[in-house]
Structure formats: structure tokens, C-alpha cells
Write a protein that holds these residues in place. Sequence first.
Motif, mmCIF file in Angstrom:
data_model
loop_
_atom_site.group_PDB
_atom_site.id
_atom_site.type_symbol
_atom_site.label_atom_id
_atom_site.label_comp_id
_atom_site.label_asym_id
_atom_site.label_seq_id
_atom_site.Cartn_x
_atom_site.Cartn_y
_atom_site.Cartn_z
ATOM 1 N N SER A 15 37.761 22.463 53.091
ATOM 2 C CA SER A 15 38.813 23.376 52.659
ATOM 3 C C SER A 15 38.244 24.770 52.466
ATOM 4 C CB SER A 15 39.450 22.866 51.374
ATOM 5 O OG SER A 15 38.454 22.511 50.449
ATOM 6 N N GLU A 16 39.131 25.740 52.569
ATOM 7 C CA GLU A 16 38.730 27.142 52.437
ATOM 8 C C GLU A 16 39.096 27.637 51.055
ATOM 9 O OE1 GLU A 16 40.514 29.532 55.395
ATOM 10 O OE2 GLU A 16 39.534 28.486 57.058
ATOM 11 N N ARG A 17 38.262 28.522 50.627
ATOM 12 C CA ARG A 17 38.577 29.181 49.364
ATOM 13 C C ARG A 17 38.339 30.659 49.593
ATOM 14 N NH1 ARG A 17 37.637 27.388 43.683
ATOM 15 N NH2 ARG A 17 36.618 25.529 44.489
ATOM 16 N N GLU A 60 40.244 35.492 37.965
ATOM 17 C CA GLU A 60 39.450 36.303 37.032
ATOM 18 C C GLU A 60 40.270 36.595 35.797
ATOM 19 O OE1 GLU A 60 36.676 38.910 40.044
ATOM 20 O OE2 GLU A 60 37.940 39.944 38.568
ATOM 21 N N GLY A 61 39.572 36.777 34.722
ATOM 22 C CA GLY A 61 40.271 37.125 33.484
ATOM 23 C C GLY A 61 40.790 35.920 32.751
ATOM 24 N N LYS A 87 41.956 37.091 42.590
ATOM 25 C CA LYS A 87 41.386 38.202 43.343
ATOM 26 C C LYS A 87 40.746 37.663 44.618
ATOM 27 C CE LYS A 87 40.551 41.691 39.904
ATOM 28 N NZ LYS A 87 39.595 42.298 39.010
ATOM 29 N N PRO A 88 40.794 38.423 45.682
ATOM 30 C CA PRO A 88 40.179 37.925 46.922
ATOM 31 C C PRO A 88 38.662 37.855 46.776
ATOM 32 C CG PRO A 88 40.953 40.174 47.215
ATOM 33 C CD PRO A 88 41.383 39.744 45.857
#
Lengths: 241, 466
Positions: free
Chosen positions: B144-146, B151-152, B177-178
Motif C-alpha cells: 500500500s502507498e502512503r 500532523e498536530g 499533510k503530504p
Amino acid sequence: MFARGLKRKCVGHEEDVEGALAGLKTVSSYSLQRQSLLDMSLVKLQLCHMLVEPNLCRSVLIANTVRQIQEEMTQDGTWRAVAPQAAGRAPLDRLVSTEILCRAAWEQEGARPAPGLGDGHTQGPVSDLCPVTSAQAPRHPQSSVWEMDGPRENRGSFHKSLDQIFETLETKNPSCMEELFSDVDSPYYDLDTVLTGMMGGARPGPCEGLEGLAPATPGPSSSCKSDLGELDHVVEILVET
Amino acid sequence: MNTHAWPTVFGGGESERTRGGCPSPCGLDVTRMLGEDCTASRQWCHADIISTVEFNYSGDLLATGDKGGRVVIFQREQENKSRPHSRGEYNVYSTFQSHEPEFDYLKSLEIEEKINKIRWLPQQNAAHFLLSTNDKTIKLWKISERDKRAEGYNLKDEDGRLRDPFRITALRVPILKPMDLMVEASPRRIFANAHTYHINSISVNSDHETYLSADDLRINLWHLEITDRSFNIVDIKPANMEELTEVITAAEFHPHQCNVFVYSSSKGTIRLCDMRSSALCDRHSKFFEEPEDPSSRSFFSEIISSISDVKFSHSGRYMMTRDYLSVKVWDLNMESRPVETHQVHEYLRSKLCSLYENDCIFDKFECCWNGSDSAIMTGSYNNFFRMFDRDTRRDVTLEASRESSKPRASLKPRKVCTGGKRKKDEISVDSLDFNKKILHTAWHPADNVIAVAATNNLYIFQDKIN
């Protein structure tokens, strides 16, 4: 009445090696080839990689080849015992036969023994043991006849030997293997050594390497004696737990 | 006779015989096999030897397995206007260790980590799934891709440590976030302890829920969700192992009929079984065997008739089998003989004795169909591979080697000279390198893109029209 083995030996001993080769070739090249194939197959069945399970498919195919040869040899009565025959049959016999097998590729001009040695075989089915000649080579009819008056009682012990091999492959009975091969004497060991040395050395090809190979020094691979020692392991490997 | 044409081989299985002729990228120490001539400038890496190649259903992913138990997946580049030439290039997408070497304490034997087969599952969501197997264990991997990360977080710091509760004075919601694309492979199922003998095939069923695994004597049926149970559907083990004369060499499910599968044997026969007829499919529904030609019988006849691979056509109407010297196409409706026979390297027939001696006669070549079933491909020695066009009846021999494969240059057809005068550019039979064998090839399911594994190198060739 000469035993067949003696007769061949007679041819071999009367002349020098060169002459013996020529004589042997014309008399029994097919049977020698077949015997060499049998020997090679038996060696292959023994030599298994010790750490990884051997390939069952390969073992079965080799075993079937051995059976085929055995059947044919039984049918035309031309097989001979693994155990030594009359005294004096030199290891040279074995070396020569293997050499012929390989040299057949280049020197034999399709000389095949007429398998119809009174047995009703036809040329076709048995003529292709080692068809390594080029397509253009003419085929000479077999000039001399393979003698068939060899002692029959030896056949029984050969059968026994082969069956024992298959049996021990199945049962985990290492001592059986030791016994089996304790019957086999130096000629067999020598062949093993020859093939081992041949395969172990950095050789261009198995066939060329055999020429000029007198008592072969085993290559980096283990000698046949240690192979026998590892037969316990072989038997275990070849058999399902 | 060329000194390198007939290498001596010392026992063992297929994996030990293949040796890399090209420098290996893996950087491991030289592993010296007995009797091998190893020049100091080369580096060997047996773990790099590719043992299986498989495109996925769309052809966008290409998976390879190697002797070291690793899987490397390549992905096809998407069309990109700024880089028109890169359309169709395959680049590494993911690499992971699928299997590790194991030790069977009971038998005191090592279990090789070599990947025997990889089969993709049809894609059902964003992730990709594949089955990979060694001699004993099958694993289902999820790739699988991530490309985003959160964040945060409210309760923990950026480095993951829990924040002191007394310091939390406001609520904050994490935002996505990317991030750089990360491809993860995780084992989702492990199907173990079902095979006494070495697994040679796995095949995913058209129902996408079950699959079969075949070893030398048995075939098991699995459900992809269930790992602690499998059904034995074929068992050819004789009561007395002494009577064993035939083993299973390959098996495959029919591409459309989920109740039908075939398996091939070391005696050159193929059995088609219908799982609806009985639970144990020891009795075949169809039996395919070509009668032996008595004029070409020799002691090696059985060995060269042993089928090393069987593949259904995409249409499901035909199947193809590979034996040592030929490829045969069978019509499933005709059991008596194949409808097509293609000679791969007939010039080896006169060398069978030597090939038996050096064990090459036991090499297991695979074969594959193109997407439209109009062409078939299989490998040979000297890094040659052969393609047969079934419509035009033409065939070609090509070579997969660095010398003959410059980027974007066409492959030049090769020819083996079998006797008589050798023409320029021909290679004589005695000069063939039997260490360089192409056992594994794959064809893209739709396009004219092929993947060819030459020992430890993977070659990908495409049609120029691209």
C-alpha cells in the motif's frame, strides 16, 4: 564357455589401451554406453546436497531411468553385476566405458550395436542411447555380436542391489546403505572418483576432461568415501519423516 | 569444443546451477561454488538470482522474486508530456523481504528462502495484494502507498511522545499533510505447514476467494481468509514410496471456470479436474497425453517429456505446456494430442547425454501467452528466448544480454547453427553457454511488453511502436 566379462577383458588385455579402445568400441559400445549411463545415474542418486532437501522430481526421473536401463538389460540378458566379476577385471574397464560415452559424441560415427541380438528387439527403440553424432554421419551396422552367454546368477544380485537402493531410499535404515555399498568394491569407487574428480575440477567439459585422467584425484568436492559416510543423511532426506 | 560450453555441475537443485555472469549490484562477497571458474573481477551473488517474474492484472506492476527471498516490484511510469520517452518505463516501486531461510529441526534440513512463485490478486481497492511462496510457506502480502501523514496530534508531540496532560490547554485537530510517497509491504496472511514436499505452483481462482498450492505429490485448496486449514484436493502419493514413479510438476486454475484446474506431471501428462465431481480430485475429468513417437525413443525420453510449466490461455479455451525441448498448445476439447507443437531448441536433442550429465536436462523452463493469445514465449540457453506467433507461424530467437541490449535499440534475431558451415552472426551449438539460462519470462496482459529474467538480471523489452 567364457563369461562375457572375461571375453571383453580378453580383448582389452591383449592390446594396448588404444587397441583396447577400438576393440571395445566395436564390440560393445552400446552396452558400455548404457552401463555408463546406469553408473552415472546411480551416482546422481547418491550425490545430494546435504543441507537442502533434494529435488524429488529429479530423483524420480533418475530412478525411472535406472529402472528402464535395468529392464532393458534384463530383457536382453546383457546386464552385469555391480559387484566385481572374475578377478582381474580392471578399473580400466569402467574408465574406458565412461570415456566412450563421452567420446561417442565426436568420434563414433553412429556405430550402434544391433539390439536384435536374437531377442527380437528392433533397431529403433534402443538405438538412441547417446545420439550425439551429427545428422550427416552415416550409420554403420554393428559388426560384431554382443555375447549373451554371461552368467545368469549375477543378475539376481544386481536386482537385489537396485531394489535395495530403492528400499533404503524409502526406509530410514542407514545401516542398510552401508552394507549395500560395502559389497561394491573398488571399480565402483573408481568410477565415483572419476566422476567426482571430473565434476569437481575446473574442467572445460566432462567429456574432454576424462581424457588423460588416470587415477583421478578428487576435486574440491568430497570423495566417494565420505559420500558413503553421508548416506545416512541422504536416506533421511529422501524419505518423508 | 568451446571450453565454456559444457560446464560441469555438481548435484543440487536448479537454484544452485544458475550463476550470474554479470556483476551483481548487491555488493555481497563472492560465493564460490564447487568447480566454478570465478574470475577475480566478477562478483557473484546467488541471492540475486531471479526465480520468478509476474505482471499483475493491469500490467502496471511487475513483481520479481529471487533466491534470497526478496520481492522487488516495479511500476510502470505514467504518461508524462514533459518526458515522452519515459512512458512505459518500469522503475522500482517496492522491495521487501518475503521469506527468510528456515531450519527444519525434525529433518535437520534447511528450508530455502527462494521465492518459487508470485501470483497477484485482482485489485479491489487502493492496495495491491500478492501471494508469494517458497518451498513450504505461502504468504499474502499487502502493498500500500502512503503519501500523507497526520500532523498536530492533540495528545502527543511531533516526535510521538505523549504530551504532559497538564500542558494541554487547547484542543487541536490533526491535519493531513503530504509527504514523500512511501510504499509499504506487510504480510497479511501466512499459510504454513500444509506441504510435506516442495511447493512448485500457486494459482489464484477466478472466484478471487480461493487459491491452490501444489507440491510434488499433493495439491491443496485454500481460502484467502483462512490460514489454519486447507483442503487436500489431489494426492498422488503412493502407499509405498518405492512405487513412486510420477510427481506433480505444475498446476493452475482455469481463468474463468472456478471449479476447473489442471496439473501436469513428470511423465508428460496433464490432468484436468473438476472440483464439483468429488472432494478429492484423484480421478481426472480429462487426461491429456501425446502418444510417444517410437522412432525417437531413448533413455531420456521420459525426462524430456516431463512438463515444467502449464498455462491456460487468457481465453480459457487452450492451455500450453512446456517440456524440455518444446512448447505444446492443447485444445481443452481434445485430449489425444496437442493442436500445436513448437520446437524451442531441437538442436539439443543430440546432446541429451551431456545435458543429463551436467543436470541441465532437469532445468524447468516456464512459458507464457501474450494478452491476445496470439503469441507465446519461452526461454532457452545462452540467454536466448524464443517467441512464436501462432497466427503467422513465425518464430524468432532473441538474446537478453547487456551486449545486445542497448537502450532503444531493436533486438537482433539470433540463430543457432546446427551443423555444417557456420554463417556470420550464427552461434554454434557447442558455443552455447548453458549457465546462462532463461527460465522465467512474463508478458504484459495487454501490451507488447515482456519481462525476461536472465540469472540475476531483469530485462524489459517493449514494442517500438510505443
